[in-house]
Scaffold this motif. Structure first.
Motif, short mmCIF file in Angstrom:
data_model
loop_
_atom_site.label_atom_id
_atom_site.label_comp_id
_atom_site.label_asym_id
_atom_site.label_seq_id
_atom_site.Cartn_x
_atom_site.Cartn_y
_atom_site.Cartn_z
N ASP A 1 -4.88 4.23 -3.01
CA ASP A 1 -6.08 4.78 -2.34
C ASP A 1 -7.24 3.76 -2.76
OD1 ASP A 1 -6.96 5.41 -5.00
OD2 ASP A 1 -6.60 7.47 -4.63
N SER A 2 -8.50 3.98 -2.37
CA SER A 2 -9.82 2.99 -2.50
C SER A 2 -10.02 2.83 -3.74
CB SER A 2 -10.86 3.51 -1.72
OG SER A 2 -10.95 4.75 -1.94
N TYR B 1 -7.55 0.37 -5.46
CA TYR B 1 -7.76 -1.02 -5.27
C TYR B 1 -8.93 -1.59 -6.22
CZ TYR B 1 -5.03 -1.35 -1.10
OH TYR B 1 -4.10 -1.24 0.02
N LYS C 1 0.94 -1.18 -0.11
CA LYS C 1 0.06 -0.08 -0.05
C LYS C 1 0.75 1.29 -0.06
CE LYS C 1 -3.76 2.36 2.52
NZ LYS C 1 -4.75 2.59 3.29
#
Length: 85
Positions: free
Chosen positions: A38-39, A42, A32
């Motif tokens: 960041d989201s 993903y 990460k």
């Protein structure tokens, strides 16, 4: 597909899709923070994994992935499960 192939394919798409520095990718590195994910990243990673390895990814699977080695092991396990079906 063996673990060496998985590492090669994975590192290639991490460099291409996430603009990762190839020298910063090592098995023990924190995925990460190294990739500054960041989201949304993903979500992109889920799509890239599914395209490259042909299995469905559960987003919650990423909760247990910390290092690149964790990631390689996750992909290897899922690929092996897919090949057994």
């Amino acid at each position: 597909m063996d673990i060496r192939e998985i590492v090669t394919v994975t590192n290639k798409f991490l460099v291409e899709e996430f603009e990762a520095n190839p020298e910063s990718i090592s098995p023990e590195a924190n995925m990460k923070s190294t990739l500054d994910l960041d989201s949304l990243d993903y979500i992109d990673m889920v799509v890239v994994i599914e395209d490259n390895f042909g299995f469905k990814v559960n987003p919650e699977d990423f909760q247990s992935i910390v290092t690149f080695q964790d990631f390689y092991n996750y992909v290897a396990t899922r690929v092996q499960q897919k090949e057994l079906v």
